[in-house]
Design an enzyme around this catalytic site. Structure first.
Site, PDB file in Angstrom:
ATOM      1  N   ILE A 179       5.806   6.052  17.564  1.00  0.00           N
ATOM      2  CA  ILE A 179       5.566   6.834  16.335  1.00  0.00           C
ATOM      3  C   ILE A 179       4.241   7.606  16.417  1.00  0.00           C
ATOM      4  CG2 ILE A 179       5.449   6.751  13.805  1.00  0.00           C
ATOM      5  CD1 ILE A 179       8.092   5.582  14.720  1.00  0.00           C
ATOM      6  N   ARG A 220      -4.499   9.516   3.259  1.00  0.00           N
ATOM      7  CA  ARG A 220      -3.356  10.276   3.731  1.00  0.00           C
ATOM      8  C   ARG A 220      -2.436  10.679   2.573  1.00  0.00           C
ATOM      9  NH1 ARG A 220      -2.890  13.346   7.599  1.00  0.00           N
ATOM     10  NH2 ARG A 220      -0.765  14.058   7.766  1.00  0.00           N
ATOM     11  N   ASP A 242       3.037  -0.183  12.110  1.00  0.00           N
ATOM     12  CA  ASP A 242       1.845  -0.709  11.438  1.00  0.00           C
ATOM     13  C   ASP A 242       1.565  -2.172  11.807  1.00  0.00           C
ATOM     14  OD1 ASP A 242       1.761   1.773  10.307  1.00  0.00           O
ATOM     15  OD2 ASP A 242       2.526   1.152   8.356  1.00  0.00           O
ATOM     16  N   CYS A 248      -5.869   7.392   8.561  1.00  0.00           N
ATOM     17  CA  CYS A 248      -6.222   6.844   9.871  1.00  0.00           C
ATOM     18  C   CYS A 248      -6.065   7.884  10.976  1.00  0.00           C
ATOM     19  CB  CYS A 248      -5.330   5.648  10.184  1.00  0.00           C
ATOM     20  SG  CYS A 248      -5.792   4.172   9.272  1.00  0.00           S
ATOM     21  N   LYS A 276       0.825  -1.216   0.000  1.00  0.00           N
ATOM     22  CA  LYS A 276       0.000   0.000   0.000  1.00  0.00           C
ATOM     23  C   LYS A 276       0.857   1.263   0.000  1.00  0.00           C
ATOM     24  CE  LYS A 276      -2.070   1.595   4.012  1.00  0.00           C
ATOM     25  NZ  LYS A 276      -1.651   2.979   4.304  1.00  0.00           N
ATOM     26  N   ASN A 277       1.771   1.328   0.964  1.00  0.00           N
ATOM     27  CA  ASN A 277       2.486   2.588   1.152  1.00  0.00           C
ATOM     28  C   ASN A 277       3.521   2.861   0.067  1.00  0.00           C
ATOM     29  OD1 ASN A 277       0.858   3.143   3.280  1.00  0.00           O
ATOM     30  ND2 ASN A 277       2.304   2.484   4.855  1.00  0.00           N
ATOM     31  N   ARG A 313      -9.142  -0.451   3.296  1.00  0.00           N
ATOM     32  CA  ARG A 313      -8.208   0.567   2.806  1.00  0.00           C
ATOM     33  C   ARG A 313      -6.828  -0.025   2.533  1.00  0.00           C
ATOM     34  NH1 ARG A 313      -7.136   4.736   6.574  1.00  0.00           N
ATOM     35  NH2 ARG A 313      -5.571   4.967   4.983  1.00  0.00           N
ATOM     36  N   ARG A 347      -0.779  14.346  12.946  1.00  0.00           N
ATOM     37  CA  ARG A 347      -0.005  13.979  11.753  1.00  0.00           C
ATOM     38  C   ARG A 347       0.472  15.267  11.058  1.00  0.00           C
ATOM     39  NH1 ARG A 347      -2.516   8.576   9.064  1.00  0.00           N
ATOM     40  NH2 ARG A 347      -0.353   8.358   8.433  1.00  0.00           N
ATOM     41  N   PRO A 348       1.461  15.928  11.668  1.00  0.00           N
ATOM     42  CA  PRO A 348       1.915  17.214  11.119  1.00  0.00           C
ATOM     43  C   PRO A 348       2.623  17.039   9.774  1.00  0.00           C
ATOM     44  CG  PRO A 348       3.356  16.490  12.913  1.00  0.00           C
ATOM     45  CD  PRO A 348       2.237  15.503  12.843  1.00  0.00           C
ATOM     46  N   ILE A 349       2.720  18.140   9.001  1.00  0.00           N
ATOM     47  CA  ILE A 349       3.441  18.070   7.718  1.00  0.00           C
ATOM     48  C   ILE A 349       4.548  19.135   7.659  1.00  0.00           C
ATOM     49  CG2 ILE A 349       1.543  17.023   6.412  1.00  0.00           C
ATOM     50  CD1 ILE A 349       1.083  19.848   5.177  1.00  0.00           C
ATOM     51  N   ASP A 350       4.995  19.569   8.840  1.00  0.00           N
ATOM     52  CA  ASP A 350       6.016  20.624   8.872  1.00  0.00           C
ATOM     53  C   ASP A 350       7.292  20.227   8.138  1.00  0.00           C
ATOM     54  OD1 ASP A 350       5.952  18.862  11.290  1.00  0.00           O
ATOM     55  OD2 ASP A 350       7.892  19.769  11.661  1.00  0.00           O
ATOM     56  N   GLN A 351       7.674  18.951   8.204  1.00  0.00           N
ATOM     57  CA  GLN A 351       8.918  18.527   7.551  1.00  0.00           C
ATOM     58  C   GLN A 351       8.764  18.491   6.022  1.00  0.00           C
ATOM     59  OE1 GLN A 351      11.851  18.146   9.406  1.00  0.00           O
ATOM     60  NE2 GLN A 351      10.423  19.010  10.897  1.00  0.00           N
TER      61      GLN A 351
HETATM   62  N1  EPU Z   1       6.128  13.834  11.635  1.00  0.00           N
HETATM   63  C1  EPU Z   1       6.375  15.141  11.985  1.00  0.00           C
HETATM   64  N2  EPU Z   1       6.397  16.087  10.990  1.00  0.00           N
HETATM   65  C2  EPU Z   1       6.188  15.776   9.682  1.00  0.00           C
HETATM   66  C3  EPU Z   1       5.950  14.429   9.330  1.00  0.00           C
HETATM   67  C4  EPU Z   1       5.923  13.480  10.341  1.00  0.00           C
HETATM   68  O1  EPU Z   1       6.577  15.464  13.152  1.00  0.00           O
HETATM   69  O2  EPU Z   1       6.216  16.679   8.840  1.00  0.00           O
HETATM   70  C5  EPU Z   1       6.139  12.799  12.699  1.00  0.00           C
HETATM   71  C6  EPU Z   1       4.774  12.086  12.838  1.00  0.00           C
HETATM   72  O3  EPU Z   1       3.921  12.798  13.708  1.00  0.00           O
HETATM   73  C7  EPU Z   1       5.186  10.727  13.368  1.00  0.00           C
HETATM   74  C8  EPU Z   1       6.569  10.486  12.736  1.00  0.00           C
HETATM   75  O4  EPU Z   1       7.030  11.769  12.301  1.00  0.00           O
HETATM   76  O5  EPU Z   1       5.348  10.769  14.740  1.00  0.00           O
HETATM   77  C9  EPU Z   1       6.579   9.538  11.552  1.00  0.00           C
HETATM   78  O6  EPU Z   1       5.623   9.971  10.582  1.00  0.00           O
HETATM   79  P1  EPU Z   1       5.780   9.636   9.031  1.00  0.00           P
HETATM   80  O7  EPU Z   1       5.804  10.925   8.294  1.00  0.00           O
HETATM   81  O8  EPU Z   1       6.902   8.679   8.844  1.00  0.00           O
HETATM   82  O9  EPU Z   1       4.412   8.909   8.722  1.00  0.00           O
HETATM   83  P2  EPU Z   1       3.502   9.061   7.439  1.00  0.00           P
HETATM   84  O10 EPU Z   1       4.341   9.256   6.241  1.00  0.00           O
HETATM   85  O11 EPU Z   1       2.389  10.001   7.711  1.00  0.00           O
HETATM   86  C10 EPU Z   1       3.591   6.547   6.787  1.00  0.00           C
HETATM   87  C11 EPU Z   1       2.584   5.477   6.507  1.00  0.00           C
HETATM   88  C12 EPU Z   1       1.958   5.030   7.832  1.00  0.00           C
HETATM   89  C13 EPU Z   1       3.044   4.545   8.772  1.00  0.00           C
HETATM   90  C14 EPU Z   1       4.134   5.618   8.953  1.00  0.00           C
HETATM   91  C15 EPU Z   1       5.316   5.150   9.759  1.00  0.00           C
HETATM   92  C16 EPU Z   1       1.819   6.092   4.306  1.00  0.00           C
HETATM   93  C17 EPU Z   1       0.728   6.596   3.449  1.00  0.00           C
HETATM   94  N3  EPU Z   1       1.564   5.998   5.620  1.00  0.00           N
HETATM   95  O12 EPU Z   1       2.870   7.620   7.382  1.00  0.00           O
HETATM   96  O13 EPU Z   1       1.122   3.944   7.489  1.00  0.00           O
HETATM   97  O14 EPU Z   1       2.509   4.248  10.035  1.00  0.00           O
HETATM   98  O15 EPU Z   1       4.612   6.036   7.643  1.00  0.00           O
HETATM   99  O16 EPU Z   1       5.878   4.018   9.184  1.00  0.00           O
HETATM  100  O17 EPU Z   1       2.896   5.732   3.820  1.00  0.00           O
HETATM  101  C18 EPU Z   1      -0.646   2.422   7.787  1.00  0.00           C
HETATM  102  O18 EPU Z   1      -0.295   1.901   6.728  1.00  0.00           O
HETATM  103  O19 EPU Z   1      -1.471   1.894   8.578  1.00  0.00           O
HETATM  104  C19 EPU Z   1      -0.050   3.713   8.171  1.00  0.00           C
HETATM  105  C20 EPU Z   1      -0.575   4.515   9.092  1.00  0.00           C
END
Ligand code: EPU
Length: 404
Positions: free
Chosen positions: A314, A79, A292, A103, A7-8, A384, A108-112
């Site tokens: 996480i 997402r 996950d 989910c 999926k991811n 999903r 789930r911030p996007i600052d990075q």
């Molecule tokens: N984070 C920040 N700032 C950012 C981005 C992330 O502080 O700008 C923090 C998050 O709050 C979290 C950590 O960094 O604590 C890791 O977040 P990450 O960005 O790695 O997660 P994501 O990209 O939103 C993906 C998967 C998730 C999976 C995580 C961790 C997708 C679409 N989603 O999420 O998958 O849990 O990586 O491996 O790729 C799932 O499949 O059930 C799922 C939730």
């Protein structure tokens, strides 16, 4: 059990096709709702996309000129719709995308992501639930150090940088195999991404990307879920079409429960004939134990012999499944971000609700071992990310049916 595409990875590679000037054919795309929604988003944007046979999609990013933002209602269902920001910014210099859904597992911030786009020379604003990014001078390669290891930010920066002028270096990058899969896709289309799979990724911007054929790697969380279910039910399951190395964090923990795990080429057999032993897990970015898989694993630990400690580092909201597991007899105490599970002899069937995708997987594992019937609602969350769930579990001998 043959494991399908991840999926991811699929939800990162599908938008990456918009960087390419020619059609791309993707294989091993999983038959899951997040992919269906992504296809609907691209169709609504006017991108020619055809689903020619099982798992195979052809997407013609070259025959598409953006005309307005992607539909908010669809974007908010998943997402990974925020990967349209990186892809459209990289290709067209601007993008506008509603804040994504997905989910409900915590902040789930996007600052990075935005920090990365800004470093490449884009202006970014978040207003009224919409993210707008644009550059009037074109993106230029930059050095970007991620403050947290983020899969999403790593993907989005790779997408934006693939066509930027010069070289981009992402430090403290995510190392998940789906990052490598995306790099392989970009490179197959004529890009230059080096170091994916390590914590320093170097992207040399290409002038243009062509079309390519690419097969998505296997879904390690689907594989992990079936392996965990095999141990919980004291069964014998063969997962095929996997890369065993990617499943090491799962195999190692299942062996700690007392299960036998045999790797052979691209398959793993899991055998268990005794009550699993308790153990401790701490979720971490790859190659640590994947968040996950934490939820299905904690269903297994509910019936383990002894006390297990599960630390979720996480997502702070990823313990919601325990409220439902408790209805089935799980004995758990939550202390901050650690769940302390006292293993019980038995779980009992109950009516429970999946609150998110992997919570749903946990309830399926619990339902398989419980005495009596378990009714799970909220299965749209499971759809999903898991394909052909009822058929697959039935083929393994499970008794379950889907009630529409
Ligand atoms: N984070 C920040 N700032 C950012 C981005 C992330 O502080 O700008 C923090 C998050 O709050 C979290 C950590 O960094 O604590 C890791 O977040 P990450 O960005 O790695 O997660 P994501 O990209 O939103 C993906 C998967 C998730 C999976 C995580 C961790 C997708 C679409 N989603 O999420 O998958 O849990 O990586 O491996 O790729 C799932 O499949 O059930 C799922 C939730």
């Amino acid at each position: 059990m043959t494991i399908g595409g991840r999926k991811n990875s699929a939800v990162a590679v599908i938008p990456a096709t918009l960087l390419c000037q020619e059609p791309c054919t993707l294989e091993n795309i999983p038959d899951i709702e997040d992919v269906h929604v992504y296809s609907a988003i691209l169709r609504a944007m006017g991108v020619p996309i055809s689903h020619t046979s099982e798992g195979r999609y052809t997407i013609d990013g070259g025959a598409f000129i953006p005309d307005g933002p992607p539909p908010h209602d669809l974007v908010q269902k998943i997402r990974a719709s925020y990967y349209l920001l990186g892809a459209l910014l990289g290709r067209y210099g601007r993008a506008e995308v509603a804040l994504p859904g997905g989910c409900d597992i915590g902040q789930r911030p996007i600052d990075q992501h935005l920090k990365g786009f800004r470093a490449l020379g884009a202006e970014c604003e978040v207003e009224g639930g919409t993210v707008r990014v644009h550059t009037s001078t074109g993106l230029k390669g930059a050095n970007i150090y991620l403050d947290v290891v983020s899969v999403g930010a790593t993907v989005n920066i790779m997408l934006a940088a693939a066509l930027a002028e010069g070289t981009t270096v992402i430090e403290n990058a995510a190392k998940e195999p789906h990052i490598v899969d995306l790099a392989n896709f970009i490179n197959a289309a004529g890009g230059r991404v080096m170091g994916a799979g390590t914590d320093v990724i170097r992207i040399v911007g290409a002038e243009a990307l062509s079309g390519c054929n690419h097969a998505i790697i296997f879904d390690e969380i689907q594989a992990a879920t079936y392996m965990i279910a095999a141990v919980a039910t004291r069964g014998n399951v063969l997962v095929e079409n996997v890369i065993p190395k990617h499943l090491d964090p799962i195999s190692a923990k299942l062996q700690e429960t007392g299960a036998l795990v045999f790797e052979n080429g691209d398959s793993i057999r899991v055998l268990m004939d005794e009550r699993p032993k308790a153990l401790n897990i701490k979720t971490l970015p790859y190659p640590g134990f994947p968040t996950d898989a934490q939820q299905p694993m904690s269903a297994l630990l509910s019936i383990a012999e002894g006390t297990s400690y599960v630390s979720e580092t996480i997502w702070e909201g990823r313990f919601k499944h325990f409220e439902e597991l408790k209805r089935m007899g799980t004995d758990v105490r939550i202390e901050g971000r650690t769940a302390i599970i006292e293993g019980v002899d038995k779980l009992y069937g109950a009516s429970v609700r999946a609150t998110d995708l992997r919570a749903g997987a946990a309830l399926i594992v619990a339902g398989l071992v419980a005495e009596g019937d378990t009714d799970i609602t909220g299965i749209e969350h499971i759809d999903r990310g898991y394909e052909h769930t009822t058929e697959n579990l039935r083929a393994l001998g499970a008794k379950l049916r889907r009630v529409e």
